[in-house]
Write an enzyme that holds these catalytic residues in place. Sequence first.
Site, PDB file in Angstrom:
ATOM      1  N   GLY A 149       5.268   1.420   4.006  1.00 11.50           N
ATOM      2  CA  GLY A 149       5.251   2.268   5.196  1.00 11.50           C
ATOM      3  C   GLY A 149       4.014   2.062   6.048  1.00 11.50           C
ATOM      4  CB  CYS A 150       0.456   1.725   5.174  1.00 13.06           C
ATOM      5  SG  CYS A 150       0.377   3.321   4.316  1.00 13.06           S
ATOM      6  CB  THR A 151       2.989  -3.024   5.962  1.00 15.11           C
ATOM      7  OG1 THR A 151       2.072  -3.193   4.869  1.00 15.11           O
ATOM      8  CG2 THR A 151       3.227  -4.363   6.648  1.00 15.11           C
ATOM      9  CB  CYS A 206      -0.651  -1.310  10.590  1.00 16.10           C
ATOM     10  SG  CYS A 206      -1.721  -0.080   9.803  1.00 16.10           S
TER      11      CYS A 206
END
Length: 175
Positions: free
Chosen positions: A64-66, A69
């Site tokens: 999710g963070c990838t 970003c």
Amino acid sequence: MRFAAILLTTSLIASLASADMPKVGDSAPDFKMAGTDGKIYSLDDFAGKQAVIIAWYPRAFTGGCTKECESMRDAGAELKKYEVAYFTASTDTVEKNSDFAKSLNLDYPILSDPDGTAAKAFGVLRPDGNAAARVTFVIGPDGKVLSVIDQVATASHGQDLAKLLDQLGVAKKKG
């Protein structure tokens, strides 16, 4: 198993809600965090000049963070039309976030808060103290919180933020 995940999510949200998370209209907490570009950033750097977006995420190099970003990178041209400084941020080390930023070819800095001081001030530090929750703050040039987004659609977050800046009336760059 699914019920346990729902229960955990509900208790996490309840724990965060009891923290002192700034609300729309509140003064945003000042912060000092190192960026992946080697600079130290503080809210005071932008006072009276630009709006600020801080998109907190839990951990570098996770799914999710990838996506989040990357979506902010992909929406960079739209975001840069506004008088706004935008960042993602986590409690990861500067080194880990720098590696993450390089791996994604980001055109904006990730802010690092390894001791959790800023995350705690924003009310997003998870109860176990080792990661931030996924919450985005849009802060006006006057230091007041314009928006708090705690339901982030990671894959479209950058485009969603560009639309929100327009809705909030954040100034567009001249020329």
